[in-house]
Design a protein around this motif. Structure first.
Motif, PDB file in Angstrom:
ATOM      1  N   ASN A 160       0.822  -1.208   0.000  1.00 43.63           N
ATOM      2  CA  ASN A 160       0.000   0.000   0.000  1.00 43.63           C
ATOM      3  C   ASN A 160       0.853   1.255   0.000  1.00 43.63           C
ATOM      4  N   LEU A 161       1.901   1.252   0.826  1.00 45.49           N
ATOM      5  CA  LEU A 161       2.768   2.430   0.889  1.00 45.49           C
ATOM      6  C   LEU A 161       3.419   2.693  -0.464  1.00 45.49           C
ATOM      7  N   GLY A 162       3.889   1.636  -1.122  1.00 51.53           N
ATOM      8  CA  GLY A 162       4.498   1.807  -2.433  1.00 51.53           C
ATOM      9  C   GLY A 162       3.523   2.393  -3.440  1.00 51.53           C
ATOM     10  N   ALA A 163       2.292   1.874  -3.455  1.00 56.32           N
ATOM     11  CA  ALA A 163       1.282   2.382  -4.381  1.00 56.32           C
ATOM     12  C   ALA A 163       0.932   3.838  -4.067  1.00 56.32           C
ATOM     13  N   ILE A 164       0.895   4.184  -2.789  1.00 57.63           N
ATOM     14  CA  ILE A 164       0.598   5.560  -2.383  1.00 57.63           C
ATOM     15  C   ILE A 164       1.705   6.506  -2.840  1.00 57.63           C
ATOM     16  N   LEU A 165       2.959   6.100  -2.663  1.00 61.25           N
ATOM     17  CA  LEU A 165       4.070   6.963  -3.063  1.00 61.25           C
ATOM     18  C   LEU A 165       4.118   7.129  -4.577  1.00 61.25           C
ATOM     19  N   ARG A 166       3.716   6.105  -5.299  1.00 64.91           N
ATOM     20  CA  ARG A 166       3.620   6.231  -6.761  1.00 64.91           C
ATOM     21  C   ARG A 166       2.584   7.295  -7.122  1.00 64.91           C
ATOM     22  N   ALA A 167       1.407   7.228  -6.496  1.00 62.13           N
ATOM     23  CA  ALA A 167       0.367   8.218  -6.756  1.00 62.13           C
ATOM     24  C   ALA A 167       0.816   9.615  -6.331  1.00 62.13           C
ATOM     25  N   ALA A 168       1.517   9.703  -5.203  1.00 61.67           N
ATOM     26  CA  ALA A 168       1.981  10.999  -4.711  1.00 61.67           C
ATOM     27  C   ALA A 168       2.904  11.669  -5.719  1.00 61.67           C
ATOM     28  N   GLU A 169       3.800  10.889  -6.309  1.00 64.62           N
ATOM     29  CA  GLU A 169       4.714  11.452  -7.299  1.00 64.62           C
ATOM     30  C   GLU A 169       3.960  11.836  -8.565  1.00 64.62           C
ATOM     31  N   CYS A 170       3.029  10.991  -8.988  1.00 60.92           N
ATOM     32  CA  CYS A 170       2.272  11.251 -10.221  1.00 60.92           C
ATOM     33  C   CYS A 170       1.425  12.512 -10.123  1.00 60.92           C
ATOM     34  N   PHE A 171       0.872  12.801  -8.943  1.00 65.02           N
ATOM     35  CA  PHE A 171      -0.060  13.911  -8.799  1.00 65.02           C
ATOM     36  C   PHE A 171       0.557  15.140  -8.123  1.00 65.02           C
ATOM     37  N   GLY A 172       1.868  15.242  -8.162  1.00 63.31           N
ATOM     38  CA  GLY A 172       2.522  16.486  -7.761  1.00 63.31           C
ATOM     39  C   GLY A 172       2.473  16.815  -6.290  1.00 63.31           C
ATOM     40  N   VAL A 173       2.560  15.796  -5.444  1.00 64.37           N
ATOM     41  CA  VAL A 173       2.566  16.045  -4.000  1.00 64.37           C
ATOM     42  C   VAL A 173       3.868  16.738  -3.592  1.00 64.37           C
TER      43      VAL A 173
ATOM     44  N   GLY B 299     -20.922   1.524  -7.230  1.00 67.56           N
ATOM     45  CA  GLY B 299     -21.085   0.085  -7.349  1.00 67.56           C
ATOM     46  C   GLY B 299     -21.605  -0.551  -6.075  1.00 67.56           C
ATOM     47  N   GLN B 300     -21.578  -1.872  -6.050  1.00 69.24           N
ATOM     48  CA  GLN B 300     -22.061  -2.612  -4.892  1.00 69.24           C
ATOM     49  C   GLN B 300     -21.003  -2.689  -3.790  1.00 69.24           C
ATOM     50  N   ILE B 301     -19.734  -2.616  -4.166  1.00 71.36           N
ATOM     51  CA  ILE B 301     -18.670  -2.554  -3.158  1.00 71.36           C
ATOM     52  C   ILE B 301     -18.561  -1.116  -2.694  1.00 71.36           C
ATOM     53  N   ASP B 302     -18.623  -0.905  -1.397  1.00 70.23           N
ATOM     54  CA  ASP B 302     -18.737   0.460  -0.890  1.00 70.23           C
ATOM     55  C   ASP B 302     -17.448   1.010  -0.307  1.00 70.23           C
ATOM     56  N   SER B 303     -16.299   0.423  -0.683  1.00 73.40           N
ATOM     57  CA  SER B 303     -15.051   0.940  -0.126  1.00 73.40           C
ATOM     58  C   SER B 303     -13.889   0.656  -1.060  1.00 73.40           C
ATOM     59  N   LEU B 304     -12.834   1.467  -0.920  1.00 71.31           N
ATOM     60  CA  LEU B 304     -11.569   1.275  -1.623  1.00 71.31           C
ATOM     61  C   LEU B 304     -10.489   1.022  -0.588  1.00 71.31           C
ATOM     62  N   ASN B 305      -9.404   0.364  -0.990  1.00 76.75           N
ATOM     63  CA  ASN B 305      -8.313   0.265  -0.026  1.00 76.75           C
ATOM     64  C   ASN B 305      -7.594   1.612   0.035  1.00 76.75           C
ATOM     65  N   VAL B 306      -6.698   1.758   0.987  1.00 70.65           N
ATOM     66  CA  VAL B 306      -6.127   3.071   1.261  1.00 70.65           C
ATOM     67  C   VAL B 306      -5.316   3.606   0.090  1.00 70.65           C
ATOM     68  N   SER B 307      -4.638   2.738  -0.658  1.00 71.69           N
ATOM     69  CA  SER B 307      -3.851   3.230  -1.783  1.00 71.69           C
ATOM     70  C   SER B 307      -4.757   3.713  -2.911  1.00 71.69           C
ATOM     71  N   GLN B 308      -5.857   2.996  -3.166  1.00 70.46           N
ATOM     72  CA  GLN B 308      -6.795   3.424  -4.202  1.00 70.46           C
ATOM     73  C   GLN B 308      -7.477   4.731  -3.809  1.00 70.46           C
ATOM     74  N   ALA B 309      -7.916   4.807  -2.555  1.00 70.07           N
ATOM     75  CA  ALA B 309      -8.582   6.019  -2.082  1.00 70.07           C
ATOM     76  C   ALA B 309      -7.642   7.220  -2.145  1.00 70.07           C
ATOM     77  N   THR B 310      -6.388   7.001  -1.797  1.00 71.77           N
ATOM     78  CA  THR B 310      -5.417   8.094  -1.840  1.00 71.77           C
ATOM     79  C   THR B 310      -5.238   8.607  -3.259  1.00 71.77           C
TER      80      THR B 310
END
Length: 253
Positions: free
Chosen positions: A109-122, A222-233
């Motif tokens: 999760n941390l790796g996926a979050i840091l990837r998103a952080a870099e992609c979106f200009g954090v 959708g029918q699933i009402d949640s995302l994991n933390v990396s997706q939500a981030t």
């Protein structure tokens, strides 16, 4: 570890690469791809970075994983952003996008979050030293090198750090399911924003939750009402980046 992670470092921070280890097995050579492996090797040699061929077992031992794709690099320690410097950035900048992580303990999760952080200009990623996954090869590979590129700022006390950033002019926004939370698609982000994301199991700590200026939820269809933390981030950071881009305070590469 990993082909894409090493390639990204070659492109963005080649000076940190000290030595590259490649698996001598045919299987790993095929997984890297003869063409892509050739391009990677050519760039490594052009920069005069030492290369050594080793067994796959040796690579496994180096990174305590077999997901290295036959490519492992030894790098110099990366710089860590001092918290006082982050406070100065918040105080002096027109806009900032700080990501604060509260209890994200899973390296994937941390790796996926840091990837998103870099992609979106954090601007920087902030987290408590005692409540976060350790940085290592797994985090680096999943982040596709993002963990080596985005500014990192570990702190001893996340609650105090968030309070200090608020005093410097930042507004704190947390993602959570709460009765007073606002839908993400109707929220206007402040120009100086600290995005707070909690762990999947516990969410944001109560003490930190009390310091939040805004609470947001992501509307689901959708029918699933949640995302994991990396997706939500990633969803939250994308919305933040889009608004800042439309205001002209964030450039898109």
């Amino acid at each position: 570890m990993g082909r894409n992670c090493v390639a990204e470092l070659l492109r963005r921070a080649p000076g940190r690469l000290r030595e590259v280890f490649l698996s001598e097995s045919r299987e790993d050579s095929r997984s890297v791809g003869s063409g892509r492996r050739g391009v990677l090797l050519e760039e490594i040699k052009r920069l005069a970075i030492p290369v050594r061929e080793v067994t796959r077992r040796e690579l496994d031992a180096m990174v305590q994983s077999d997901s290295h794709q036959g490519v492992v690099a030894r790098v110099s320690p990366r710089s860590i952003l001092d918290f006082e410097e982050l406070v100065r950035l918040v105080r002096e900048s027109v806009s900032v996008r700080v990501l604060a992580l509260d209890g994200v303990l899973d390296p994937q999760n941390l790796g996926a979050i840091l990837r998103a952080a870099e992609c979106f200009g954090v601007t920087a990623v902030l987290w408590s030293k005692n409540r976060g996954a350790p940085l290592g090869p797994v985090v680096s590979k999943v982040s596709v090198g993002g963990s080596e590129l985005v500014r990192l700022c570990p702190v001893s006390n996340l609650h105090r750090a968030l309070e200090a950033l608020k005093e410097a002019g930042a507004w704190s926004v947390g993602a959570m399911v709460a009765s007073d939370a606002s839908p993400l698609d109707r929220f206007e982000f402040p120009e100086k924003c600290v995005m707070v994301m909690g762990s999947e199991g516990e969410g944001v700590q109560h003490l930190i939750e009390k310091t939040l200026d805004f609470r947001l939820y992501i509307p689901m269809c959708g029918q699933i009402d949640s995302l994991n933390v990396s997706q939500a981030t990633a969803v939250m950071l994308c919305a933040l980046a889009n608004q800042h881009r439309q205001k002209g305070i964030l450039k898109v590469t």
